[in-house]
Design a protein around this motif. Sequence first.
Motif, PDB file in Angstrom:
ATOM      1  N   TYR A  85      24.853 125.619  50.273  1.00  0.00           N
ATOM      2  CA  TYR A  85      24.319 125.697  48.759  1.00  0.00           C
ATOM      3  C   TYR A  85      24.783 126.685  47.952  1.00  0.00           C
ATOM      4  O   TYR A  85      25.628 127.399  48.598  1.00  0.00           O
ATOM      5  N   GLN A  86      24.381 126.990  47.024  1.00  0.00           N
ATOM      6  CA  GLN A  86      24.741 128.013  46.117  1.00  0.00           C
ATOM      7  C   GLN A  86      24.421 129.227  46.565  1.00  0.00           C
ATOM      8  O   GLN A  86      25.031 130.325  46.734  1.00  0.00           O
ATOM      9  N   ARG A 123      16.945 118.265  49.216  1.00  0.00           N
ATOM     10  CA  ARG A 123      18.089 118.908  49.653  1.00  0.00           C
ATOM     11  C   ARG A 123      18.053 120.028  50.582  1.00  0.00           C
ATOM     12  O   ARG A 123      18.944 120.741  51.307  1.00  0.00           O
ATOM     13  N   TYR A 124      16.765 120.464  50.580  1.00  0.00           N
ATOM     14  CA  TYR A 124      16.537 121.617  51.497  1.00  0.00           C
ATOM     15  C   TYR A 124      15.781 121.172  52.819  1.00  0.00           C
ATOM     16  O   TYR A 124      15.319 121.876  53.450  1.00  0.00           O
ATOM     17  N   THR A 168      14.731 130.662  50.351  1.00  0.00           N
ATOM     18  CA  THR A 168      16.221 130.964  50.681  1.00  0.00           C
ATOM     19  C   THR A 168      16.720 132.096  51.133  1.00  0.00           C
ATOM     20  O   THR A 168      17.926 132.371  51.623  1.00  0.00           O
TER      21      THR A 168
END
Length: 180
Positions: A85-86, A123-124, A168
């Motif tokens: 991820y970013q 997506r997580y 995150t």
Amino acid sequence: MAEVREAVAKREGADVSRRGFLGWMLAAWSSILIFTAWVIGWSGQFMRPRLIYELSPRFKAGFPDDYPLGTVSLIPGRRVWIVHYQEGFQAIQAICTHLGCQPNWIEAEGIFRCPCHGSTFDRYGANIGGPAPYPLRRPALEVAPDGRFAVDMSRLKAPKNLAEAHDTSLFIQPESTSKG
């Protein structure tokens, strides 16, 4: 009837020959030895350990440079995705929390979808549709001293809700992404 009496009389008075006796003894001892060997062989199974040869729950998954930004990469034979991820890297277990099927990454939609019963994960790995009760689990991911990712399937984090799945703070950012 007389013939039967004569046959019985012959048997009662007949002597057993030495050869006949030895034949019967050989047959008796052979059957005893075969039975004993069978019992020893059968009980010998308890002397051997029962081992299950499984893959180690801890394995190396390549260098951070092997996973470009925005990719979701399935580790072959391990049922784990490495996601870049970013915000950083994360490992997601490729086992649906509904019945244990392996979901597929749908690149065009940016979701994981289970082919068995239609569970959908973002997506997580958070469950956003279908019968799956929880988000996908996350094995521990860290950077080993040799610079490669080390995944530990024995240390799974199981998010309970959408907020935990989108946390995150658990993503890792390798300091050096050069192959050493």
